[in-house]
Design a protein around this motif. Structure first.
Motif, short mmCIF file in Angstrom:
data_model
loop_
_atom_site.label_atom_id
_atom_site.label_comp_id
_atom_site.label_asym_id
_atom_site.label_seq_id
_atom_site.Cartn_x
_atom_site.Cartn_y
_atom_site.Cartn_z
N ARG A 74 -1.47 -4.95 13.36
CA ARG A 74 -2.73 -5.38 14.11
C ARG A 74 -2.87 -6.46 14.59
NH1 ARG A 74 -5.80 -0.73 12.94
NH2 ARG A 74 -5.55 0.49 11.28
N SER A 75 -2.39 -7.61 14.02
CA SER A 75 -2.58 -8.90 14.23
C SER A 75 -1.64 -9.28 15.44
CB SER A 75 -2.75 -9.84 13.38
OG SER A 75 -1.44 -9.73 12.54
N VAL A 76 -0.45 -8.62 15.52
CA VAL A 76 0.69 -8.69 16.47
C VAL A 76 1.03 -7.51 17.34
CG1 VAL A 76 2.84 -9.81 16.89
CG2 VAL A 76 1.80 -10.69 14.86
N PRO A 77 0.08 -7.05 18.10
CA PRO A 77 -0.01 -5.66 18.69
C PRO A 77 1.05 -5.41 19.54
CG PRO A 77 -1.76 -6.93 19.85
CD PRO A 77 -1.08 -7.85 18.61
N ARG A 78 1.85 -6.26 20.29
CA ARG A 78 2.66 -5.99 21.32
C ARG A 78 4.06 -6.92 21.21
NH1 ARG A 78 -2.36 -5.97 23.31
NH2 ARG A 78 -2.48 -8.07 23.66
N ALA A 79 4.38 -6.82 19.87
CA ALA A 79 5.84 -7.60 19.74
C ALA A 79 6.50 -6.76 18.43
CB ALA A 79 5.63 -9.18 19.63
N ASP A 80 7.85 -7.43 18.33
CA ASP A 80 8.41 -6.76 17.23
C ASP A 80 8.03 -7.61 16.21
OD1 ASP A 80 10.14 -5.85 15.31
OD2 ASP A 80 11.79 -6.22 16.53
N THR A 81 7.71 -7.07 14.92
CA THR A 81 7.15 -8.03 13.91
C THR A 81 8.29 -7.82 12.55
OG1 THR A 81 6.06 -6.08 12.87
CG2 THR A 81 4.75 -7.40 14.14
N LYS A 82 9.51 -7.42 12.88
CA LYS A 82 10.58 -7.76 11.81
C LYS A 82 10.89 -8.98 11.52
CE LYS A 82 13.64 -4.36 11.58
NZ LYS A 82 14.79 -3.45 11.70
N GLY A 83 11.39 -9.68 12.90
CA GLY A 83 11.69 -10.77 12.52
C GLY A 83 10.76 -12.08 11.85
N PRO A 84 9.46 -12.00 12.38
CA PRO A 84 8.58 -12.75 11.62
C PRO A 84 8.48 -12.49 10.16
CG PRO A 84 7.73 -12.22 13.88
CD PRO A 84 9.11 -11.54 13.47
N ALA A 85 8.26 -11.09 9.75
CA ALA A 85 8.34 -10.75 8.34
C ALA A 85 9.43 -11.15 7.59
CB ALA A 85 8.15 -9.29 8.43
N LYS A 86 10.61 -11.19 8.03
CA LYS A 86 11.82 -11.67 7.38
C LYS A 86 11.83 -13.14 7.08
CE LYS A 86 15.00 -7.88 8.01
NZ LYS A 86 16.48 -7.35 8.53
N GLU A 88 7.03 2.68 -2.28
CA GLU A 88 8.21 1.98 -3.04
C GLU A 88 9.40 2.43 -1.89
OE1 GLU A 88 8.69 0.63 -5.89
OE2 GLU A 88 6.58 0.76 -6.28
N ALA A 89 9.04 3.55 -0.82
CA ALA A 89 10.21 3.54 0.18
C ALA A 89 10.42 2.34 1.07
CB ALA A 89 9.73 4.82 0.93
N LEU A 90 9.63 1.42 0.97
CA LEU A 90 9.65 0.22 2.04
C LEU A 90 10.00 -1.08 1.23
CD1 LEU A 90 6.30 0.76 3.94
CD2 LEU A 90 8.72 1.60 4.45
N ALA A 91 10.74 -1.72 1.73
CA ALA A 91 11.28 -2.93 1.44
C ALA A 91 10.13 -4.00 1.47
CB ALA A 91 12.29 -3.55 2.19
N ASP A 92 10.06 -5.24 0.83
CA ASP A 92 8.96 -6.22 0.97
C ASP A 92 8.82 -6.51 2.49
OD1 ASP A 92 8.50 -6.09 -1.77
OD2 ASP A 92 9.44 -8.21 -2.17
N TYR A 93 9.77 -7.04 3.14
CA TYR A 93 9.55 -7.13 4.63
C TYR A 93 8.99 -6.18 5.48
CZ TYR A 93 13.73 -4.81 6.49
OH TYR A 93 14.43 -3.82 6.94
N GLU A 94 9.25 -4.91 4.97
CA GLU A 94 8.64 -3.76 5.83
C GLU A 94 7.28 -3.82 5.51
OE1 GLU A 94 12.48 -0.83 6.39
OE2 GLU A 94 11.47 -0.89 4.47
N LEU A 95 6.72 -3.99 4.36
CA LEU A 95 5.18 -3.96 4.14
C LEU A 95 4.67 -5.25 4.74
CD1 LEU A 95 5.49 -3.40 0.44
CD2 LEU A 95 4.88 -1.70 2.04
N LEU A 96 5.42 -6.50 4.92
CA LEU A 96 4.67 -7.47 5.75
C LEU A 96 4.71 -7.03 7.24
CD1 LEU A 96 6.36 -10.74 3.93
CD2 LEU A 96 4.01 -9.88 3.98
N GLU A 97 5.72 -6.34 7.44
CA GLU A 97 5.63 -6.03 9.18
C GLU A 97 4.41 -5.17 9.53
OE1 GLU A 97 8.99 -4.08 11.32
OE2 GLU A 97 10.17 -4.59 9.29
N MET A 98 4.14 -4.19 8.38
CA MET A 98 2.81 -3.38 8.54
C MET A 98 1.68 -4.24 8.49
SD MET A 98 3.95 0.09 6.56
CE MET A 98 2.57 1.07 7.23
N VAL A 99 1.42 -4.96 7.84
CA VAL A 99 0.51 -5.80 7.58
C VAL A 99 0.13 -6.52 9.22
CG1 VAL A 99 -0.78 -8.13 6.68
CG2 VAL A 99 0.43 -6.36 5.04
N LEU A 100 1.33 -7.30 9.77
CA LEU A 100 1.13 -7.62 10.71
C LEU A 100 1.04 -6.90 12.06
CD1 LEU A 100 4.04 -10.22 10.32
CD2 LEU A 100 1.70 -10.69 10.17
#
Length: 216
Positions: free
Chosen positions: A65-77, A51-63
């Protein structure tokens, strides 16, 4: 002003150019930034829960492992901007997920894996319960399973005499705007499963999910 004073005022110390940041150093700083961001997200998840995380932040965390060396915030949003919700992101075809900048084959596959796990979970929650008394739960499962498909599907939920789910099946997959339905096949399968009622569900790729319920 003496020569000594001139040298002191305009000496090398006052005119020394600022050190240049190397390309390697810049990449290291960027890596340090997103790695620190990832660690903060993990810490919030561990300490405060989902509950402490927004939807895009949950998607960030999913990404992660599959995107190990880049910022995942932009793609998640961008995933949420393009598809509208987490459920619709997970329901989107892999080909459409890969259209989002930063989402490659591995990331799209991981998202579809999460979608498959979610569908199994929802299916197990629905099975054996009073389906007609938890209609929204059935629709949630159907939306996750088929609402964002790019071809029409015709799905059947078979119920027993207590309106508990016996089985759900995708009977037909059609084209972008058509799927065939054969009443005799529905009746035959209902008899095979000893179903007392059925819920018929179909999707339109360009419009919201529609469903109809009936009994045999």
């Amino acid at each position: 002003m003496s020569d000594g004073d001139d040298h002191g005022f305009f000496g090398e110390g006052s005119l020394r150019p600022a050190p240049k940041t190397s390309e390697k150093s810049g990449k290291a700083d960027a890596r340090k930034h997103y790695e620190g961001h990832r660690e903060r997200l993990r810490q919030r998840f561990d300490e405060a829960g989902v509950e402490a995380l927004a939807d895009y932040e949950l998607l960030e965390m999913v990404l992660f492992r599959s995107v190990p060396r880049a910022d995942t915030k932009g793609p998640a949003k961008e995933l949420l901007n393009r598809f509208g919700s987490i459920g619709e992101v997970l329901g989107a075809p892999e080909s459409r997920l890969r259209e989002v900048p930063g989402i490659g084959e591995a990331a799209a596959r991981d998202l579809k894996l999460v979608a498959a796990l979610t569908q199994r979970m929802l299916r197990s929650q629905v099975r054996g319960k009073q389906v007609l008394s938890s209609w929204s739960q059935v629709l949630d499962y159907c939306r996750a399973a088929m609402a964002y498909e790019d071809r029409e599907q015709f799905r059947i939920l078979f119920l027993d005499k207590k309106n508990a789910l016996i089985k759900d099946e995708c009977q037909q997959t059609g084209t972008v705007d058509h799927t065939p339905v054969y009443p005799r096949e529905i009746v035959r399968r209902a008899l095979e499963l000893s179903a007392s009622a059925v819920i018929l569900v179909h999707n339109h790729p360009t419009t919201p999910l529609q469903s109809h319920a009936g009994s045999r």
